[in-house]
Design a protein around this motif. Structure first.
Motif, PDB file in Angstrom:
ATOM      1  N   ARG A   1       0.815  -1.225   0.000  1.00 26.91           N
ATOM      2  CA  ARG A   1       0.000   0.000   0.000  1.00 26.91           C
ATOM      3  C   ARG A   1       0.846   1.272   0.000  1.00 26.91           C
ATOM      4  O   ARG A   1       0.422   2.301  -0.485  1.00 26.91           O
ATOM      5  CB  ARG A   1      -0.898   0.015   1.249  1.00 26.91           C
ATOM      6  CG  ARG A   1      -2.256  -0.548   0.956  1.00 26.91           C
ATOM      7  CD  ARG A   1      -3.188  -0.545   2.147  1.00 26.91           C
ATOM      8  NE  ARG A   1      -3.645  -1.891   2.408  1.00 26.91           N
ATOM      9  CZ  ARG A   1      -4.383  -2.609   1.571  1.00 26.91           C
ATOM     10  NH1 ARG A   1      -4.774  -2.082   0.431  1.00 26.91           N
ATOM     11  NH2 ARG A   1      -4.754  -3.840   1.851  1.00 26.91           N
TER      12      ARG A   1
ATOM     13  N   GLU B   1      -2.124   2.858  -5.093  1.00 26.74           N
ATOM     14  CA  GLU B   1      -3.523   2.977  -5.539  1.00 26.74           C
ATOM     15  C   GLU B   1      -3.573   3.493  -6.981  1.00 26.74           C
ATOM     16  O   GLU B   1      -4.308   2.956  -7.817  1.00 26.74           O
ATOM     17  CB  GLU B   1      -4.236   3.954  -4.595  1.00 26.74           C
ATOM     18  CG  GLU B   1      -5.741   3.882  -4.644  1.00 26.74           C
ATOM     19  CD  GLU B   1      -6.347   4.958  -3.750  1.00 26.74           C
ATOM     20  OE1 GLU B   1      -7.208   5.692  -4.228  1.00 26.74           O
ATOM     21  OE2 GLU B   1      -5.892   5.073  -2.586  1.00 26.74           O
TER      22      GLU B   1
ATOM     23  N   VAL C   1      -2.662  -5.223  -4.442  1.00 27.87           N
ATOM     24  CA  VAL C   1      -2.089  -4.260  -3.498  1.00 27.87           C
ATOM     25  C   VAL C   1      -2.447  -4.751  -2.095  1.00 27.87           C
ATOM     26  O   VAL C   1      -3.624  -4.976  -1.792  1.00 27.87           O
ATOM     27  CB  VAL C   1      -2.646  -2.839  -3.728  1.00 27.87           C
ATOM     28  CG1 VAL C   1      -2.124  -1.888  -2.659  1.00 27.87           C
ATOM     29  CG2 VAL C   1      -2.256  -2.329  -5.116  1.00 27.87           C
TER      30      VAL C   1
ATOM     31  N   ASP D   1      -1.095  -4.837   2.342  1.00 36.50           N
ATOM     32  CA  ASP D   1      -0.299  -4.101   3.340  1.00 36.50           C
ATOM     33  C   ASP D   1       1.183  -4.367   3.075  1.00 36.50           C
ATOM     34  O   ASP D   1       1.562  -5.498   2.731  1.00 36.50           O
ATOM     35  CB  ASP D   1      -0.661  -4.554   4.761  1.00 36.50           C
ATOM     36  CG  ASP D   1      -2.052  -4.055   5.153  1.00 36.50           C
ATOM     37  OD1 ASP D   1      -2.541  -3.102   4.507  1.00 36.50           O
ATOM     38  OD2 ASP D   1      -2.645  -4.651   6.061  1.00 36.50           O
TER      39      ASP D   1
END
Ligand code: T3D
Length: 255
Positions: free
Chosen positions: A121, A166, A177, A179
């Motif tokens: 992320r 993102e 995507v 953590d």
């Protein structure tokens, strides 16, 4: 310290760039070691490859300390990049890139040469070349427009923004995507899953997609017919159909 390390986990060859204090920047020794590690992927026991970086970044691109001063022999220099990009694209097996931290310049090009990308992320991608007044290389003018489209590619190459994960996903640059601390775990799971799949078929899919980029529709249809004949003659196709009829999961041998 070896600039590239590798290990085999089941049928997955895991290759790691290993210059963490330089954010895995690519110098001559690293590119040579990467090419040698990728040669191992040709072994029949390997059915998927995972590419990753040690430390806090995937790869910061060309080692600018090595490039500084303009002493590089550009032909030999780029031949080293071209070799690894072609090794990845021509490998008839899936390659997953675990992209955490940063992928810049040739590091981003390396990630784009892979078949699938898992991003964290907080990961940032930047084409970086124009920032230091260079044109893109390492196949980026091939892979980027084919992934994000022509208009997007020009903007990403000319303005070289820091793309968030993102934004990268919106552009189609990230397949997953997750953590940041789960990037490797997710990429390993994906590579392990692919390693149990119909490997030969994955190779043919790669070939068909790469070829379709330069062919017209009629030629693509002809190529698909040729590849389907090869696929249909394979042991995995037979196993796939048998497993369907027997209502059980297939056990692909990769042939
Ligand atoms: O001429 C040719 O070679 C043709 C081929 C070109 C291909 C290319 O890849 S062009 C693009 C080259 N890459 C870049 O322009 C990116 C340069 N790096 C950065 O902009 C930043 O380091 C990052 C945005 C990637 C990360 O920033 P940050 O703040 O998280 O880390 P940092 O402090 O800048 O970097 C940490 C260390 O890694 C630092 O070393 P130090 O000061 O602790 O001793 C830094 O110098 C080093 N490092 C980072 N990137 C590179 C590098 N060392 C050499 N080359 C690098 N590319």
């Amino acid at each position: 310290m070896d600039p590239v390390i590798h290990r085999t986990a089941g049928s997955v060859l895991e290759i790691a760039l290993n210059r963490p204090d330089r954010l895995n920047a690519l110098d001559e020794a690293t590119l040579e070691a990467l090419a040698r590690a990728l040669e191992r992927a040709e072994d029949a026991s390997v059915r998927a490859v995972l590419l990753r970086g040690e430390g806090r970044a995937f790869c910061a691109g060309q080692d600018l300390r090595e490039a500084a001063g303009g002493a590089l022999d550009y032909q030999a220099h780029l031949a080293r990049y071209n070799r690894v990009v072609l090794q990845i694209r021509r490998l008839a097996k899936p390659v997953v890139a675990a992209v955490h931290g940063v992928a810049a310049g040739a590091g981003m090009a390396l990630a784009l040469a892979a078949d699938l990308r898992v991003l964290g992320r907080d990961t940032r991608l930047t084409t970086a070349f124009a920032r230091i007044a260079l044109v893109p290389d390492s196949g980026m003018t091939y892979t980027l427009p084919r992934t994000v489209g022509w208009g997007g590619a020009f903007e990403l190459l000319a303005l070289s923004p820091d793309l968030s994960a993102e934004e990268a996903q919106r552009y189609g640059l990230a397949n997953r995507v997750v953590d940041e601390e789960r990037v490797l775990e997710e990429a390993r799971a994906l590579a392990a899953r692919l390693a149990e799949g119909p490997t030969r078929i994955y190779g043919l899919i790669k070939h068909a997609l790469d070829e379709s980029a330069r062919l017209g529709l009629e030629e693509v249809l002809e190529l698909e017919a040729q590849l389907q004949k090869l696929a249909g003659e394979g042991a995995d196709h037979e196993e796939g159909v048998r497993a369907f009829l027997e209502k059980r999961p297939p056990r692909f041998a990769g042939r």
